[in-house]
Structure formats: structure tokens, C-alpha cells
Design a protein around this motif. Structure first.
Motif, PDB file in Angstrom:
ATOM      1  N   SER A 129      -9.645 -14.575   8.443  1.00 12.15           N
ATOM      2  CA  SER A 129     -10.954 -14.966   8.210  1.00 12.15           C
ATOM      3  C   SER A 129     -11.729 -13.776   7.264  1.00 12.15           C
ATOM      4  O   SER A 129     -12.629 -14.263   6.592  1.00 12.15           O
ATOM      5  N   THR A 130     -11.262 -12.567   7.518  1.00 10.83           N
ATOM      6  CA  THR A 130     -11.869 -11.544   6.726  1.00 10.83           C
ATOM      7  C   THR A 130     -11.015 -10.917   5.662  1.00 10.83           C
ATOM      8  O   THR A 130     -10.118 -10.094   6.295  1.00 10.83           O
ATOM      9  N   THR A 131     -11.064 -11.145   4.475  1.00 14.25           N
ATOM     10  CA  THR A 131     -10.134 -10.662   3.432  1.00 14.25           C
ATOM     11  C   THR A 131     -10.924 -10.395   2.230  1.00 14.25           C
ATOM     12  O   THR A 131     -11.781 -11.266   1.767  1.00 14.25           O
ATOM     13  N   LEU A 132     -10.295  -9.206   1.528  1.00 19.60           N
ATOM     14  CA  LEU A 132     -10.665  -9.361   0.160  1.00 19.60           C
ATOM     15  C   LEU A 132      -9.197  -9.667  -0.880  1.00 19.60           C
ATOM     16  O   LEU A 132      -8.140  -9.306  -0.259  1.00 19.60           O
ATOM     17  N   SER A 133      -9.348 -10.784  -1.756  1.00 13.25           N
ATOM     18  CA  SER A 133      -8.301 -10.971  -2.314  1.00 13.25           C
ATOM     19  C   SER A 133      -8.464 -11.259  -3.753  1.00 13.25           C
ATOM     20  O   SER A 133      -9.631 -11.719  -4.408  1.00 13.25           O
ATOM     21  N   SER A 134      -7.348 -11.068  -4.803  1.00 14.74           N
ATOM     22  CA  SER A 134      -7.723 -11.255  -5.995  1.00 14.74           C
ATOM     23  C   SER A 134      -6.281 -10.910  -6.708  1.00 14.74           C
ATOM     24  O   SER A 134      -5.488 -10.359  -6.383  1.00 14.74           O
ATOM     25  N   SER A 135      -6.151 -11.595  -7.824  1.00 14.88           N
ATOM     26  CA  SER A 135      -4.942 -11.370  -8.727  1.00 14.88           C
ATOM     27  C   SER A 135      -4.891 -10.228  -9.631  1.00 14.88           C
ATOM     28  O   SER A 135      -3.941  -9.407  -9.764  1.00 14.88           O
ATOM     29  N   CYS A 136      -6.529  -9.891 -10.009  1.00 12.04           N
ATOM     30  CA  CYS A 136      -6.707  -8.685 -10.772  1.00 12.04           C
ATOM     31  C   CYS A 136      -8.094  -8.242 -10.527  1.00 12.04           C
ATOM     32  O   CYS A 136      -8.926  -8.650 -11.314  1.00 12.04           O
ATOM     33  N   SER A 137      -8.339  -7.071  -9.747  1.00  9.19           N
ATOM     34  CA  SER A 137      -9.400  -6.551  -9.436  1.00  9.19           C
ATOM     35  C   SER A 137      -9.265  -5.090  -8.957  1.00  9.19           C
ATOM     36  O   SER A 137      -8.135  -4.743  -8.356  1.00  9.19           O
ATOM     37  N   VAL A 138     -10.227  -4.269  -9.339  1.00  7.89           N
ATOM     38  CA  VAL A 138     -10.262  -2.961  -8.877  1.00  7.89           C
ATOM     39  C   VAL A 138     -11.784  -2.744  -8.570  1.00  7.89           C
ATOM     40  O   VAL A 138     -12.640  -2.923  -9.142  1.00  7.89           O
ATOM     41  N   ALA A 139     -12.030  -2.353  -7.138  1.00  9.03           N
ATOM     42  CA  ALA A 139     -13.273  -2.089  -6.870  1.00  9.03           C
ATOM     43  C   ALA A 139     -13.317  -0.726  -6.140  1.00  9.03           C
ATOM     44  O   ALA A 139     -12.624  -0.250  -5.272  1.00  9.03           O
ATOM     45  N   THR A 140     -14.556  -0.106  -6.154  1.00 12.09           N
ATOM     46  CA  THR A 140     -14.721   1.303  -5.595  1.00 12.09           C
ATOM     47  C   THR A 140     -15.898   1.344  -4.636  1.00 12.09           C
ATOM     48  O   THR A 140     -17.265   0.624  -5.169  1.00 12.09           O
ATOM     49  N   TRP A 141     -15.951   1.722  -3.370  1.00 10.26           N
ATOM     50  CA  TRP A 141     -16.977   2.058  -2.615  1.00 10.26           C
ATOM     51  C   TRP A 141     -17.445   3.220  -2.375  1.00 10.26           C
ATOM     52  O   TRP A 141     -16.592   4.595  -2.349  1.00 10.26           O
ATOM     53  N   GLN A 142     -18.660   3.560  -2.357  1.00 12.64           N
ATOM     54  CA  GLN A 142     -19.228   4.754  -2.217  1.00 12.64           C
ATOM     55  C   GLN A 142     -19.436   5.274  -0.730  1.00 12.64           C
ATOM     56  O   GLN A 142     -19.847   4.560   0.245  1.00 12.64           O
ATOM     57  N   GLU A 187      -2.579 -18.291  -8.645  1.00 12.47           N
ATOM     58  CA  GLU A 187      -2.251 -18.591  -7.282  1.00 12.47           C
ATOM     59  C   GLU A 187      -1.472 -17.195  -6.773  1.00 12.47           C
ATOM     60  O   GLU A 187      -1.328 -17.030  -5.774  1.00 12.47           O
ATOM     61  N   ASN A 188      -1.166 -16.270  -7.718  1.00  7.26           N
ATOM     62  CA  ASN A 188      -0.602 -15.070  -7.347  1.00  7.26           C
ATOM     63  C   ASN A 188      -1.550 -14.115  -6.912  1.00  7.26           C
ATOM     64  O   ASN A 188      -2.167 -13.448  -7.732  1.00  7.26           O
ATOM     65  N   VAL A 189      -1.619 -13.938  -5.613  1.00  7.88           N
ATOM     66  CA  VAL A 189      -3.097 -13.228  -5.089  1.00  7.88           C
ATOM     67  C   VAL A 189      -2.561 -12.285  -4.183  1.00  7.88           C
ATOM     68  O   VAL A 189      -1.676 -12.436  -3.075  1.00  7.88           O
ATOM     69  N   GLY A 190      -3.078 -11.003  -4.249  1.00  8.93           N
ATOM     70  CA  GLY A 190      -2.807  -9.970  -3.436  1.00  8.93           C
ATOM     71  C   GLY A 190      -4.135 -10.046  -2.421  1.00  8.93           C
ATOM     72  O   GLY A 190      -5.080 -10.354  -2.718  1.00  8.93           O
ATOM     73  N   ALA A 191      -3.868  -9.435  -1.192  1.00  7.93           N
ATOM     74  CA  ALA A 191      -4.836  -9.377  -0.243  1.00  7.93           C
ATOM     75  C   ALA A 191      -4.940  -8.315   0.728  1.00  7.93           C
ATOM     76  O   ALA A 191      -3.871  -7.640   1.076  1.00  7.93           O
ATOM     77  N   TRP A 192      -6.254  -7.670   0.950  1.00  5.28           N
ATOM     78  CA  TRP A 192      -6.674  -6.794   1.891  1.00  5.28           C
ATOM     79  C   TRP A 192      -7.217  -7.479   2.980  1.00  5.28           C
ATOM     80  O   TRP A 192      -8.014  -8.062   3.043  1.00  5.28           O
ATOM     81  N   ILE A 193      -6.372  -7.476   4.145  1.00  6.15           N
ATOM     82  CA  ILE A 193      -6.921  -8.166   5.314  1.00  6.15           C
ATOM     83  C   ILE A 193      -7.343  -7.021   6.155  1.00  6.15           C
ATOM     84  O   ILE A 193      -7.053  -6.172   6.654  1.00  6.15           O
ATOM     85  N   ASP A 194      -8.807  -7.661   6.629  1.00  8.52           N
ATOM     86  CA  ASP A 194      -9.889  -6.979   7.424  1.00  8.52           C
ATOM     87  C   ASP A 194      -9.848  -5.216   7.044  1.00  8.52           C
ATOM     88  O   ASP A 194      -9.386  -4.539   7.864  1.00  8.52           O
ATOM     89  N   PRO A 195     -10.386  -4.887   5.715  1.00  9.64           N
ATOM     90  CA  PRO A 195     -10.459  -3.695   5.587  1.00  9.64           C
ATOM     91  C   PRO A 195     -11.825  -2.959   6.214  1.00  9.64           C
ATOM     92  O   PRO A 195     -12.663  -3.461   5.727  1.00  9.64           O
ATOM     93  N   VAL A 196     -11.558  -1.903   6.777  1.00  7.43           N
ATOM     94  CA  VAL A 196     -12.736  -1.240   7.717  1.00  7.43           C
ATOM     95  C   VAL A 196     -12.470   0.106   7.409  1.00  7.43           C
ATOM     96  O   VAL A 196     -11.547   0.856   7.337  1.00  7.43           O
ATOM     97  N   ILE A 197     -13.872   0.794   7.395  1.00  5.80           N
ATOM     98  CA  ILE A 197     -14.118   2.279   7.393  1.00  5.80           C
ATOM     99  C   ILE A 197     -14.644   2.563   8.629  1.00  5.80           C
ATOM    100  O   ILE A 197     -15.561   1.851   9.087  1.00  5.80           O
ATOM    101  N   THR A 198     -14.311   3.726   9.108  1.00  5.85           N
ATOM    102  CA  THR A 198     -14.917   3.985  10.453  1.00  5.85           C
ATOM    103  C   THR A 198     -15.777   5.368  10.402  1.00  5.85           C
ATOM    104  O   THR A 198     -15.078   6.361   9.757  1.00  5.85           O
ATOM    105  N   LYS A 199     -16.949   5.443  10.727  1.00  5.73           N
ATOM    106  CA  LYS A 199     -17.507   6.564  11.264  1.00  5.73           C
ATOM    107  C   LYS A 199     -17.313   7.410  12.265  1.00  5.73           C
ATOM    108  O   LYS A 199     -16.801   6.894  13.322  1.00  5.73           O
ATOM    109  N   ALA A 200     -17.145   8.767  12.141  1.00 11.19           N
ATOM    110  CA  ALA A 200     -17.260   9.596  13.486  1.00 11.19           C
ATOM    111  C   ALA A 200     -18.153   9.313  14.632  1.00 11.19           C
ATOM    112  O   ALA A 200     -19.253   9.054  14.147  1.00 11.19           O
ATOM    113  N   PRO A 201     -17.867   8.986  15.690  1.00  9.01           N
ATOM    114  CA  PRO A 201     -18.634   8.752  16.843  1.00  9.01           C
ATOM    115  C   PRO A 201     -19.713   9.786  17.158  1.00  9.01           C
ATOM    116  O   PRO A 201     -19.698  10.866  16.807  1.00  9.01           O
TER     117      PRO A 201
END
Length: 211
Positions: free
Chosen positions: A113-126, A197-211
Motif C-alpha cells: 500500500s505504501t510505495t514510491l514507483s516510477s520508470s524514470c525519477s530522481v528525488a531528494t529529501w532534506q 509499465e517497466n517500473v522500479g519500486a521503493w516499498i515502504d521507504p522510512v527514515i528514523t530519528k534517534a529516540p
């Protein structure tokens, strides 16, 4: 004797004879000799009945509460506040080639249910050096042609840390250390493919903070 005296004597004899007959009659019928005697007393016997009532106390039933059959609310495990989804919680600061699709995707026969998917994408997060770990699973959507591989990579502050060519029907779990990392970049490259239809997928990509 004069005639008057004889007359009185006859009357007295008749009275005596009558009294005798009356006495015989009274005795014959068993009637009491004395009637309305001034010394006679009427005795009334008072009978007091004593009744013993035995009261047996009925046992008091103590109701035992029946176990509740109401269905209990499901104990759902909430997502910890220190886990941030790159799909739903944090938007990228830069996108190249086109944005990622966010939402469900079927990979290796399983719906996610939670994915990033694309044939041609590059994205950057701060990240601003606030996170410790990046986790995801790499894969190619089941719509990808069998003879096609999708290049997926991760860069941390411009340094490529992982790169894999993913074919349909396979997945690869990934965990990276983000301590001290300012930005993270995810690339899905099948830009020259003739089939969208040729699509790469990132399944549930999560970043974690220190507790």
C-alpha cells in the motif's frame, strides 16, 4: 267440717298433685331442677391457641458477572513518532525526470500500500542530520517486462551508497546508516524503456530519528 274448709283442702290437694306431676315430668326429660337460680354462674372457657411459625430464609443467590462477550477493540500498534515515511510524511525538496507515484503497487506477487514507483525519477529529501536509519525494500513492479531490469540507487549527500538492477519477481531489503547525513536521494532509472509499465519500486521507504 264446713263446706269452705273442704273446698280449700281439695284445692290444696290438687296443687300438690300438680306439683308432683310437674316434678316427674321435669325429671323424666332431664331438665335442670333449678332454673334461673341466683347462685348459678355461666363459665366461659377461653382457649388460647399458640401457633409456632418457622420461617426458613431462602438462600440469597449471588450473581457472578458473566464474562463479556463483546468484541474488544483491536490493539493496533501505532507507528512510532520517530518513524517518518518518505511516501506520506516528508516531501522531497527536489525532483528530476518526473515525480514518483505514491500509493499501492504490486511487486513479486504481493500488493503493497505504501510505495514510491516510477520508470524514470530522481528525488531528494532534506534530512538536516536529524535521522539515524533509512529502511526500504527494492523491487520491480509486476507490470515490468521479463527481459527488462530497473536500476535503483541511493545517494547520501551525493555519494552513491547502493545500486541494484532489479528484475520482475524479485525484491531486496535495504538498511542504511543516516547519522550525520544532510540529504538522501532515491533514483529509479529505466528512462530509455519503450514501455511505461517497466517500473522500479521503493516499498515502504522510512527514515528514523534517534529516540
Amino acid at each position: 267440717m264446713s263446706g269452705s274448709s273442704r273446698r280449700l283442702g281439695e284445692i290444696a290437694a290438687l296443687v300438690s298433685a300438680g306439683a308432683a306431676v310437674a316434678g316427674l315430668l321435669l325429671g323424666f326429660f332431664g331438665l335442670p331442677t333449678l332454673v334461673n337460680s341466683p347462685t348459678a354462674r355461666t363459665v366461659t372457657e377461653t382457649v388460647t391457641a399458640t401457633t409456632t411459625v418457622t420461617v426458613t430464609a431462602a438462600p440469597v443467590a449471588v450473581a457472578t458477572p458473566a464474562p463479556s462477550t463483546a468484541s474488544q477493540p483491536s490493539q493496533l500498534t501505532p507507528t512510532p513518532a520517530n518513524r517518518i515515511s518518505l511516501v506520506n510524511d516528508l516531501l522531497p525538496v527536489a525532483e528530476e525526470q518526473g515525480p514518483y507515484d505514491r500509493g499501492p503497487q504490486k511487486v513479486n506477487g504481493q500488493a503493497y500500500s505504501t510505495t514510491l514507483s516510477s520508470s524514470c525519477s530522481v528525488a531528494t529529501w532534506q534530512l538536516d542530520r536529524q535521522y539515524t536509519t533509512f529502511t526500504t525494500t527494492l523491487g520491480a513492479a509486476d507490470s515490468t517486462a521479463s527481459d527488462t531490469k530497473i536500476l535503483l540507487y541511493v545517494e547520501l549527500d551525493g555519494v552513491r551508497k547502493i545500486e541494484r538492477s532489479m528484475a520482475v519477481g524479485s525484491t531486496l531489503p535495504v538498511t542504511l546508516d543516516l547519522r550525520g547525513v544532510f540529504r538522501i536521494t532515491l533514483g529509479s532509472m529505466s528512462c530509455n524503456s519503450r514501455h511505461q509499465e517497466n517500473v522500479g519500486a521503493w516499498i515502504d521507504p522510512v527514515i528514523t530519528k534517534a529516540p
